[in-house]
Design an enzyme around this catalytic site. Structure first.
Site, PDB file in Angstrom:
ATOM      1  N   SER A   1      49.222  60.118  77.627  1.00  0.00           N
ATOM      2  CA  SER A   1      48.921  58.752  78.091  1.00  0.00           C
ATOM      3  C   SER A   1      48.481  57.819  76.965  1.00  0.00           C
ATOM      4  O   SER A   1      47.792  58.241  76.023  1.00  0.00           O
ATOM      5  CB  SER A   1      47.790  58.824  79.128  1.00  0.00           C
TER       6      SER A   1
ATOM      7  N   GLU B   1      46.167  55.900  77.268  1.00  0.00           N
ATOM      8  CA  GLU B   1      44.701  55.888  77.296  1.00  0.00           C
ATOM      9  C   GLU B   1      44.121  56.698  76.140  1.00  0.00           C
ATOM     10  O   GLU B   1      42.981  56.503  75.741  1.00  0.00           O
ATOM     11  CB  GLU B   1      44.186  56.458  78.625  1.00  0.00           C
TER      12      GLU B   1
ATOM     13  N   TYR C   1      38.757  60.959  81.344  1.00  0.00           N
ATOM     14  CA  TYR C   1      40.204  61.126  81.576  1.00  0.00           C
ATOM     15  C   TYR C   1      40.956  61.141  80.250  1.00  0.00           C
ATOM     16  O   TYR C   1      41.778  62.018  79.983  1.00  0.00           O
ATOM     17  CB  TYR C   1      40.722  59.998  82.476  1.00  0.00           C
TER      18      TYR C   1
HETATM   19  P1  NDP Z   1      49.494  60.049  90.558  1.00  0.00           P
HETATM   20  O1  NDP Z   1      48.011  59.965  90.618  1.00  0.00           O
HETATM   21  O2  NDP Z   1      50.316  59.147  91.409  1.00  0.00           O
HETATM   22  O3  NDP Z   1      49.928  61.562  90.910  1.00  0.00           O
HETATM   23  C1  NDP Z   1      49.180  62.662  90.443  1.00  0.00           C
HETATM   24  C2  NDP Z   1      49.786  63.929  91.008  1.00  0.00           C
HETATM   25  O4  NDP Z   1      49.037  65.050  90.528  1.00  0.00           O
HETATM   26  C3  NDP Z   1      49.758  64.001  92.542  1.00  0.00           C
HETATM   27  O5  NDP Z   1      50.963  64.576  92.986  1.00  0.00           O
HETATM   28  C4  NDP Z   1      48.594  64.947  92.800  1.00  0.00           C
HETATM   29  O6  NDP Z   1      48.678  65.658  94.001  1.00  0.00           O
HETATM   30  C5  NDP Z   1      48.763  65.904  91.629  1.00  0.00           C
HETATM   31  N1  NDP Z   1      47.583  66.717  91.389  1.00  0.00           N
HETATM   32  C6  NDP Z   1      46.338  66.294  91.102  1.00  0.00           C
HETATM   33  N2  NDP Z   1      45.515  67.346  90.965  1.00  0.00           N
HETATM   34  C7  NDP Z   1      46.260  68.463  91.170  1.00  0.00           C
HETATM   35  C8  NDP Z   1      45.991  69.841  91.176  1.00  0.00           C
HETATM   36  N3  NDP Z   1      44.753  70.313  90.929  1.00  0.00           N
HETATM   37  N4  NDP Z   1      47.011  70.725  91.389  1.00  0.00           N
HETATM   38  C9  NDP Z   1      48.246  70.246  91.653  1.00  0.00           C
HETATM   39  N5  NDP Z   1      48.568  68.945  91.678  1.00  0.00           N
HETATM   40  C10 NDP Z   1      47.586  68.058  91.443  1.00  0.00           C
HETATM   41  O7  NDP Z   1      49.923  59.890  89.013  1.00  0.00           O
HETATM   42  P2  NDP Z   1      51.232  59.210  88.367  1.00  0.00           P
HETATM   43  O8  NDP Z   1      52.417  59.666  89.092  1.00  0.00           O
HETATM   44  O9  NDP Z   1      50.971  57.772  88.171  1.00  0.00           O
HETATM   45  O10 NDP Z   1      51.204  59.851  86.901  1.00  0.00           O
HETATM   46  C11 NDP Z   1      51.861  61.090  86.603  1.00  0.00           C
HETATM   47  C12 NDP Z   1      51.235  61.697  85.356  1.00  0.00           C
HETATM   48  O11 NDP Z   1      51.394  60.799  84.262  1.00  0.00           O
HETATM   49  C13 NDP Z   1      49.737  61.966  85.454  1.00  0.00           C
HETATM   50  O12 NDP Z   1      49.461  63.119  84.678  1.00  0.00           O
HETATM   51  C14 NDP Z   1      49.099  60.742  84.811  1.00  0.00           C
HETATM   52  O13 NDP Z   1      47.823  61.064  84.313  1.00  0.00           O
HETATM   53  C15 NDP Z   1      50.109  60.467  83.714  1.00  0.00           C
HETATM   54  N6  NDP Z   1      50.224  59.098  83.274  1.00  0.00           N
HETATM   55  C16 NDP Z   1      50.465  58.090  84.179  1.00  0.00           C
HETATM   56  C17 NDP Z   1      50.675  56.812  83.748  1.00  0.00           C
HETATM   57  C18 NDP Z   1      50.933  55.689  84.700  1.00  0.00           C
HETATM   58  O14 NDP Z   1      50.842  54.521  84.281  1.00  0.00           O
HETATM   59  N7  NDP Z   1      51.299  55.968  85.953  1.00  0.00           N
HETATM   60  C19 NDP Z   1      50.672  56.476  82.295  1.00  0.00           C
HETATM   61  C20 NDP Z   1      50.443  57.621  81.448  1.00  0.00           C
HETATM   62  C21 NDP Z   1      50.246  58.866  81.926  1.00  0.00           C
HETATM   63  P3  NDP Z   1      48.042  65.066  95.384  1.00  0.00           P
HETATM   64  O15 NDP Z   1      49.080  64.132  95.940  1.00  0.00           O
HETATM   65  O16 NDP Z   1      47.845  66.299  96.187  1.00  0.00           O
HETATM   66  O17 NDP Z   1      46.766  64.357  95.016  1.00  0.00           O
HETATM   67  P1  GDR Z   2      44.342  52.288  83.720  1.00  0.00           P
HETATM   68  O1  GDR Z   2      44.870  51.597  85.067  1.00  0.00           O
HETATM   69  O2  GDR Z   2      42.881  52.509  83.744  1.00  0.00           O
HETATM   70  O3  GDR Z   2      44.903  51.499  82.586  1.00  0.00           O
HETATM   71  O4  GDR Z   2      45.023  53.737  83.807  1.00  0.00           O
HETATM   72  P2  GDR Z   2      44.138  50.733  86.179  1.00  0.00           P
HETATM   73  O5  GDR Z   2      45.210  50.059  86.940  1.00  0.00           O
HETATM   74  O6  GDR Z   2      43.145  51.525  86.960  1.00  0.00           O
HETATM   75  O7  GDR Z   2      43.295  49.647  85.307  1.00  0.00           O
HETATM   76  C1  GDR Z   2      43.928  48.737  84.431  1.00  0.00           C
HETATM   77  C2  GDR Z   2      42.908  47.703  83.943  1.00  0.00           C
HETATM   78  O8  GDR Z   2      42.519  46.878  85.055  1.00  0.00           O
HETATM   79  C3  GDR Z   2      41.105  46.704  85.003  1.00  0.00           C
HETATM   80  N1  GDR Z   2      40.599  46.361  86.340  1.00  0.00           N
HETATM   81  C4  GDR Z   2      40.654  47.148  87.417  1.00  0.00           C
HETATM   82  N2  GDR Z   2      41.186  48.387  87.597  1.00  0.00           N
HETATM   83  C5  GDR Z   2      41.123  48.925  88.837  1.00  0.00           C
HETATM   84  N3  GDR Z   2      41.681  50.134  89.042  1.00  0.00           N
HETATM   85  N4  GDR Z   2      40.538  48.279  89.885  1.00  0.00           N
HETATM   86  C6  GDR Z   2      39.969  47.037  89.745  1.00  0.00           C
HETATM   87  O9  GDR Z   2      39.448  46.474  90.709  1.00  0.00           O
HETATM   88  C7  GDR Z   2      40.042  46.440  88.452  1.00  0.00           C
HETATM   89  N5  GDR Z   2      39.634  45.244  87.960  1.00  0.00           N
HETATM   90  C8  GDR Z   2      39.972  45.216  86.676  1.00  0.00           C
HETATM   91  C9  GDR Z   2      40.588  48.020  84.473  1.00  0.00           C
HETATM   92  O10 GDR Z   2      39.257  47.896  84.013  1.00  0.00           O
HETATM   93  C10 GDR Z   2      41.619  48.295  83.381  1.00  0.00           C
HETATM   94  O11 GDR Z   2      41.260  47.628  82.202  1.00  0.00           O
HETATM   95  C11 GDR Z   2      46.359  53.917  84.258  1.00  0.00           C
HETATM   96  C12 GDR Z   2      46.435  55.279  84.965  1.00  0.00           C
HETATM   97  O12 GDR Z   2      47.697  55.407  85.563  1.00  0.00           O
HETATM   98  C13 GDR Z   2      46.251  56.408  83.983  1.00  0.00           C
HETATM   99  O13 GDR Z   2      46.480  57.657  84.634  1.00  0.00           O
HETATM  100  C14 GDR Z   2      47.242  56.231  82.838  1.00  0.00           C
HETATM  101  O14 GDR Z   2      47.090  57.267  81.885  1.00  0.00           O
HETATM  102  C15 GDR Z   2      47.058  54.873  82.186  1.00  0.00           C
HETATM  103  O15 GDR Z   2      47.261  53.868  83.172  1.00  0.00           O
HETATM  104  C16 GDR Z   2      48.062  54.630  81.063  1.00  0.00           C
END
Ligand code: NDP
Ligand code: GDR
Length: 324
Positions: free
Chosen positions: A129, A131, A154
């Protein structure tokens, strides 16, 4: 990939997992196994439309339970694993740091160990990520060589998983590629994440179903892309013959306020009349600004994002309006 490849997707019920499973199933030579954890009430809403596919099967296990992963890898002998499972919501990582370390950090190592023990030729995609970059100089752009400065439990867990991936590659010769993905969004994004929260609120407020939108900081910047594009990059990465890590990003950043402003304009409203700042959504430590340079992905994978910031917001707000 060989004919009739077997692909295991962890995190299949999540945003990315659902897009990935769908795209993989479009190839008739691929069977997809989706890892799901036991819950009292199954949450298959994002994969409902593919559950009936013959080449799609759910397998029960948990990323924190190594024995379940070894069993699954021994039974299926996957050719490829996409490890997308994690506790992915940054704020939760402060209230549940140990669980986050287990799921997001150790969970990845459990996958690497299961592969090392049960199917060592299997290729692995690890979901790293942006992050991990955390605190960076203002206006800096991050690429594969940028140093990490994680700012949340995280992000620390993701750095651990990322470095362990490199370690398993170099010491056990496993094929592991890490996609360092910047924020990517869609109508399937979880409702707590800021983009979905804003899009949903703009739509609901415009229909009189909600009166205000409570947010944390509006002045943080993210490089937001469309999840479908980013899942394409994962697939391209796994077609390479040698493992390599890639930054996946659009190269342009916008503030949370930009997202709010454009979403409310789409429904003909002025956001200033509805948005309230709420300390509950402020973080103990913030990542003020991230913006990625995906030159390597463009050159070696031929990958480019296809959805602009404006189109992404439009797509998400329209989807919310349609669902009301
Ligand atoms: P989501 O939160 O939408 O999905 C997370 C998934 O992980 C769900 O299917 C969840 O299952 C599963 N999970 C969580 N804990 C466990 C566990 N203990 N055993 C098995 N499965 C588990 O995430 P995204 O699809 O957005 O992201 C996919 C991956 O990419 C993640 O690793 C995230 O950290 C990473 N990532 C995401 C980014 C983004 O912008 N979306 C950017 C960079 C990295 P359940 O439905 O049961 O909760
Ligand atoms: P992020 O995504 O932390 O970048 O992680 P998120 O959408 O939660 O926050 C983005 C930015 O928005 C600001 N923010 C708020 N965020 C949330 N969730 N709710 C609020 O009300 C709010 N107000 C302001 C946050 O402070 C932050 O700066 C996501 C996740 O998908 C991670 O798993 C992934 O790794 C990174 O993106 C890349």
């Amino acid at each position: 990939m060989t004919q009739s490849a077997r692909v295991l997707v962890t995190g299949v019920t999540g945003q990315d997992g659902s897009f990935l499973a769908e795209k993989l199933l479009a190839d008739h030579n691929i069977s997809v196994y989706g890892l799901v954890r036991r819950s009292s009430n199954p949450n298959y809403s994002r994969i409902q439309h593919i559950l009936e596919y013959e080449r799609f099967q759910l397998v029960e296990g948990d990323i924190t339970d190594l024995s379940s992963l070894i069993q699954i890898c021994s039974d299926i002998k996957p050719d490829l694993i996409y490890n997308l499972a994690s506790q992915s919501f940054v704020p939760t990582s402060w209230t549940q740091p140990l669980f986050t370390a287990q799921a997001t950090g150790i969970g990845a190592v459990n996958v690497f160990e299961a592969v090392r023990i049960a199917c060592p030729t299997c290729k692995i995609y690890q979901a790293s990520s942006s992050e991990m970059f955390g605190l960076q100089p203002e206006n800096a752009i991050q690429n594969e060589d940028t140093s990490f400065y994680p700012r949340s439990p995280y992000a620390c867990a993701k750095v651990f998983a990322h470095q362990m991936a490199i370690n398993y590659r170099e010491s056990h010769n496993l094929f592991i590629s890490c996609g360092i993905l910047f924020n990517h969004e869609s109508e399937r994004r979880g409702q707590q994440f800021v983009t979905r929260k804003i899009a949903r609120a703009a739509a609901r407020i415009s229909k009189g179903l909600q009166s205000t939108l409570s947010l944390g900081r509006l002045d943080t910047y993210r490089d937001w892309g469309f999840a479908g594009d980013y899942v394409d990059a994962m697939i391209l990465m796994m077609r390479l013959n040698t493992p390599e890590d890639f930054v996946i990003a659009t190269g342009s950043k916008h503030s949370v306020q930009d997202f709010v402003d454009y979403s409310f304009r789409m429904v003909g409203l002025d956001w200033k009349e509805f948005v309230v700042q709420d300390p509950r959504f402020m973080r103990p430590a913030e990542v003020p600004s991230l913006c990625g340079d995906a030159s390597r992905a463009r050159e070696r994978l031929g990958w480019t994002p296809t959805v602009s910031f404006e189109s992404l917001v439009e797509r998400m707000v329209e989807s919310e309006l349609n669902s009301i």
